[in-house]
Design a protein around this motif. Structure first.
Motif, PDB file in Angstrom:
ATOM      1  N   ARG A   1       0.828  -1.226   0.000  1.00 42.11           N
ATOM      2  CA  ARG A   1       0.000   0.000   0.000  1.00 42.11           C
ATOM      3  C   ARG A   1       0.850   1.259   0.000  1.00 42.11           C
ATOM      4  NH1 ARG A   1      -0.873  -1.515   5.503  1.00 42.11           N
ATOM      5  NH2 ARG A   1      -0.059   0.100   6.853  1.00 42.11           N
ATOM      6  N   TYR A   2       2.118   1.126   0.398  1.00 44.34           N
ATOM      7  CA  TYR A   2       3.035   2.281   0.380  1.00 44.34           C
ATOM      8  C   TYR A   2       3.238   2.825  -1.029  1.00 44.34           C
ATOM      9  CZ  TYR A   2       6.314  -1.278  -1.143  1.00 44.34           C
ATOM     10  OH  TYR A   2       6.906  -2.291  -1.842  1.00 44.34           O
TER      11      TYR A   2
ATOM     12  N   ARG B   1      -5.276   6.948   9.890  1.00 39.66           N
ATOM     13  CA  ARG B   1      -3.999   6.825   9.198  1.00 39.66           C
ATOM     14  C   ARG B   1      -3.165   5.794   9.934  1.00 39.66           C
ATOM     15  NH1 ARG B   1      -1.857   8.220   5.237  1.00 39.66           N
ATOM     16  NH2 ARG B   1      -0.570   9.841   4.454  1.00 39.66           N
TER      17      ARG B   1
ATOM     18  N   THR C   1     -10.075   7.746   0.104  1.00 39.31           N
ATOM     19  CA  THR C   1      -9.359   6.586  -0.421  1.00 39.31           C
ATOM     20  C   THR C   1      -9.350   5.476   0.613  1.00 39.31           C
ATOM     21  OG1 THR C   1      -7.209   7.363   0.373  1.00 39.31           O
ATOM     22  CG2 THR C   1      -7.829   7.968  -1.885  1.00 39.31           C
TER      23      THR C   1
ATOM     24  N   SER D   1       2.763  11.372  -1.860  1.00 36.51           N
ATOM     25  CA  SER D   1       1.627  10.580  -1.393  1.00 36.51           C
ATOM     26  C   SER D   1       0.367  10.886  -2.204  1.00 36.51           C
ATOM     27  CB  SER D   1       1.355  10.848   0.089  1.00 36.51           C
ATOM     28  OG  SER D   1       0.181  10.163   0.487  1.00 36.51           O
ATOM     29  N   TYR D   2      -0.079   9.918  -2.985  1.00 35.78           N
ATOM     30  CA  TYR D   2      -1.343  10.045  -3.707  1.00 35.78           C
ATOM     31  C   TYR D   2      -2.501  10.126  -2.720  1.00 35.78           C
ATOM     32  CZ  TYR D   2      -5.288   9.000  -6.702  1.00 35.78           C
ATOM     33  OH  TYR D   2      -6.494   9.060  -7.346  1.00 35.78           O
ATOM     34  N   VAL D   3      -2.402   9.361  -1.645  1.00 32.87           N
ATOM     35  CA  VAL D   3      -3.459   9.360  -0.631  1.00 32.87           C
ATOM     36  C   VAL D   3      -3.624  10.758  -0.032  1.00 32.87           C
ATOM     37  CG1 VAL D   3      -4.126   8.452   1.637  1.00 32.87           C
ATOM     38  CG2 VAL D   3      -3.206   6.904  -0.101  1.00 32.87           C
ATOM     39  N   ASP D   4      -2.516  11.397   0.342  1.00 31.51           N
ATOM     40  CA  ASP D   4      -2.595  12.739   0.907  1.00 31.51           C
ATOM     41  C   ASP D   4      -3.170  13.746  -0.085  1.00 31.51           C
ATOM     42  OD1 ASP D   4      -1.554  11.775   3.261  1.00 31.51           O
ATOM     43  OD2 ASP D   4       0.399  12.767   3.060  1.00 31.51           O
TER      44      ASP D   4
ATOM     45  N   PRO E   1       5.853  12.779   2.088  1.00 26.18           N
ATOM     46  CA  PRO E   1       4.460  12.536   1.696  1.00 26.18           C
ATOM     47  C   PRO E   1       3.786  13.746   1.061  1.00 26.18           C
ATOM     48  CG  PRO E   1       4.692  12.583   4.076  1.00 26.18           C
ATOM     49  CD  PRO E   1       6.074  12.617   3.510  1.00 26.18           C
TER      50      PRO E   1
ATOM     51  N   ASN F   1      -6.791   2.531   1.018  1.00 27.69           N
ATOM     52  CA  ASN F   1      -5.514   2.029   0.519  1.00 27.69           C
ATOM     53  C   ASN F   1      -5.203   0.723   1.241  1.00 27.69           C
ATOM     54  OD1 ASN F   1      -3.114   2.055  -0.908  1.00 27.69           O
ATOM     55  ND2 ASN F   1      -2.075   3.416   0.512  1.00 27.69           N
TER      56      ASN F   1
ATOM     57  N   ARG G   1       1.198   3.962  -3.102  1.00 29.19           N
ATOM     58  CA  ARG G   1       0.427   5.201  -3.299  1.00 29.19           C
ATOM     59  C   ARG G   1       0.447   6.110  -2.081  1.00 29.19           C
ATOM     60  NH1 ARG G   1      -2.457   1.523  -6.327  1.00 29.19           N
ATOM     61  NH2 ARG G   1      -2.544   2.062  -8.522  1.00 29.19           N
ATOM     62  N   ASP G   2       1.260   5.743  -1.087  1.00 23.91           N
ATOM     63  CA  ASP G   2       1.343   6.549   0.125  1.00 23.91           C
ATOM     64  C   ASP G   2       2.762   6.453   0.698  1.00 23.91           C
ATOM     65  OD1 ASP G   2       0.422   8.248   2.091  1.00 23.91           O
ATOM     66  OD2 ASP G   2      -0.414   6.635   3.320  1.00 23.91           O
TER      67      ASP G   2
END
Length: 85
Positions: A13-14, A83, A38, A26-29, A22, A40, A16-17
């Motif tokens: 999962r890292y 998170r 999201t 970080s896509y999630v952020d 970050p 993830n 995208r994060d």
């Protein structure tokens, strides 16, 4: 709307994060800042997920596990967003 983020075969999962910078990577952020929720996840056998014997992991197992997560998300059974630490 909820984006379920599922990484590729050799990632976690890292992907995208990333914990490194970050605010940049970080896509999630970025999605969260844009108002997009999201989810993830680590695929089965990767990262913080359950790690069964490698011989028992199949594409069908992976698809079924992701399907169960999506079903739980649709049913509102996943709880409040947090998170990971």
């Amino acid at each position: 709307m909820l984006q379920v983020l599922v990484h590729g075969y050799t990632y976690g999962r890292y992907y995208r994060d990333l914990p490194y910078q970050p605010e940049t990577y970080s896509y999630v952020d970025r999605s969260t800042a844009a108002g997009i929720a999201t989810l993830n996840i680590d695929r089965i056998g990767t990262g913080d997920s359950f790690h069964p014997l490698g011989a028992t992991l199949t594409y069908d197992n992976h698809a079924d596990a992701v399907h169960q997560v999506v079903r739980a998300a649709r049913a509102g059974e996943l709880g409040r967003a947090t998170r990971p630490t």
